[in-house]
Design a protein around this motif. Sequence first.
Motif, PDB file in Angstrom:
ATOM      1  N   GLN A  98      35.609  54.515  26.476  1.00  0.00           N
ATOM      2  CA  GLN A  98      36.156  54.064  25.192  1.00  0.00           C
ATOM      3  C   GLN A  98      36.937  52.765  25.342  1.00  0.00           C
ATOM      4  O   GLN A  98      37.027  51.982  24.402  1.00  0.00           O
ATOM      5  N   SER A  99      37.490  52.542  26.524  1.00  0.00           N
ATOM      6  CA  SER A  99      38.245  51.313  26.785  1.00  0.00           C
ATOM      7  C   SER A  99      37.331  50.140  27.108  1.00  0.00           C
ATOM      8  O   SER A  99      37.804  49.013  27.239  1.00  0.00           O
ATOM      9  N   GLY A 100      36.031  50.419  27.258  1.00  0.00           N
ATOM     10  CA  GLY A 100      35.072  49.359  27.552  1.00  0.00           C
ATOM     11  C   GLY A 100      34.918  49.070  29.032  1.00  0.00           C
ATOM     12  O   GLY A 100      34.305  48.068  29.410  1.00  0.00           O
ATOM     13  N   ASN A 117      35.857  36.971  37.737  1.00  0.00           N
ATOM     14  CA  ASN A 117      35.692  37.882  38.858  1.00  0.00           C
ATOM     15  C   ASN A 117      35.836  39.321  38.347  1.00  0.00           C
ATOM     16  O   ASN A 117      36.826  39.636  37.694  1.00  0.00           O
ATOM     17  N   PRO A 118      34.876  40.196  38.614  1.00  0.00           N
ATOM     18  CA  PRO A 118      35.013  41.589  38.181  1.00  0.00           C
ATOM     19  C   PRO A 118      36.232  42.244  38.835  1.00  0.00           C
ATOM     20  O   PRO A 118      36.640  41.874  39.936  1.00  0.00           O
ATOM     21  N   SER A 137      35.122  42.593  32.148  1.00  0.00           N
ATOM     22  CA  SER A 137      34.723  42.713  33.550  1.00  0.00           C
ATOM     23  C   SER A 137      35.599  43.715  34.312  1.00  0.00           C
ATOM     24  O   SER A 137      35.834  43.568  35.503  1.00  0.00           O
ATOM     25  N   ILE A 138      36.041  44.758  33.604  1.00  0.00           N
ATOM     26  CA  ILE A 138      36.859  45.806  34.214  1.00  0.00           C
ATOM     27  C   ILE A 138      35.965  46.988  34.596  1.00  0.00           C
ATOM     28  O   ILE A 138      35.147  47.437  33.794  1.00  0.00           O
ATOM     29  N   TYR A 139      36.152  47.483  35.809  1.00  0.00           N
ATOM     30  CA  TYR A 139      35.370  48.609  36.324  1.00  0.00           C
ATOM     31  C   TYR A 139      36.283  49.763  36.714  1.00  0.00           C
ATOM     32  O   TYR A 139      37.427  49.547  37.107  1.00  0.00           O
ATOM     33  N   SER A 195      43.842  42.906  29.910  1.00  0.00           N
ATOM     34  CA  SER A 195      43.475  42.361  28.594  1.00  0.00           C
ATOM     35  C   SER A 195      42.716  41.040  28.698  1.00  0.00           C
ATOM     36  O   SER A 195      41.813  40.777  27.909  1.00  0.00           O
ATOM     37  N   ASP A 196      43.043  40.218  29.693  1.00  0.00           N
ATOM     38  CA  ASP A 196      42.364  38.929  29.871  1.00  0.00           C
ATOM     39  C   ASP A 196      40.963  39.068  30.455  1.00  0.00           C
ATOM     40  O   ASP A 196      40.177  38.125  30.400  1.00  0.00           O
ATOM     41  N   ASN A 197      40.659  40.230  31.036  1.00  0.00           N
ATOM     42  CA  ASN A 197      39.376  40.422  31.721  1.00  0.00           C
ATOM     43  C   ASN A 197      38.637  41.662  31.226  1.00  0.00           C
ATOM     44  O   ASN A 197      37.834  42.228  31.955  1.00  0.00           O
TER      45      ASN A 197
END
Length: 135
Positions: free
Chosen positions: A70-72, A4-5, A37-39, A32-34
């Motif tokens: 930079q954190s993705g 899930n985002p 899919s981090i916004y 860290s686990d996702n």
Amino acid sequence: MRRNPILLDTHIILWMFEGNEKLSQKARTIISDNIDSIYYSVASMWEVQIKYGIKKMPISGREFMHYCEQSGYHKLPVDDMHIIELGNLQREEGAIPHNDPFDRILLSQAKAEGFSFVTHDPLFRAYNENCVVEV
């Protein structure tokens, strides 16, 4: 398996940026686990820039955006459906007023997109939205 985002509340991102001890282990684990899919919301960038301009924030909106990139983290623009969703947010009767428009648009974005919304702000409890993840 598709995760899930997750949309991060502005202060969660700022605490990550600062290495602030207020950021719980639960929040760190979720991030860290996702990580794919981090916004972050453009509304958060806007909020940071406004507060930076009045000397209430140590970083600018541009610095905030660069940190997120930079954190993705993925950028989530504010869309018309997010604004429309604001009209569907309801708080419990008698709840402490929640007057922060940036908080409300972030919650609306998460709800409209089907994202989880990670926050440390207890004022979100009164919305009774399934998307809120309090850390």
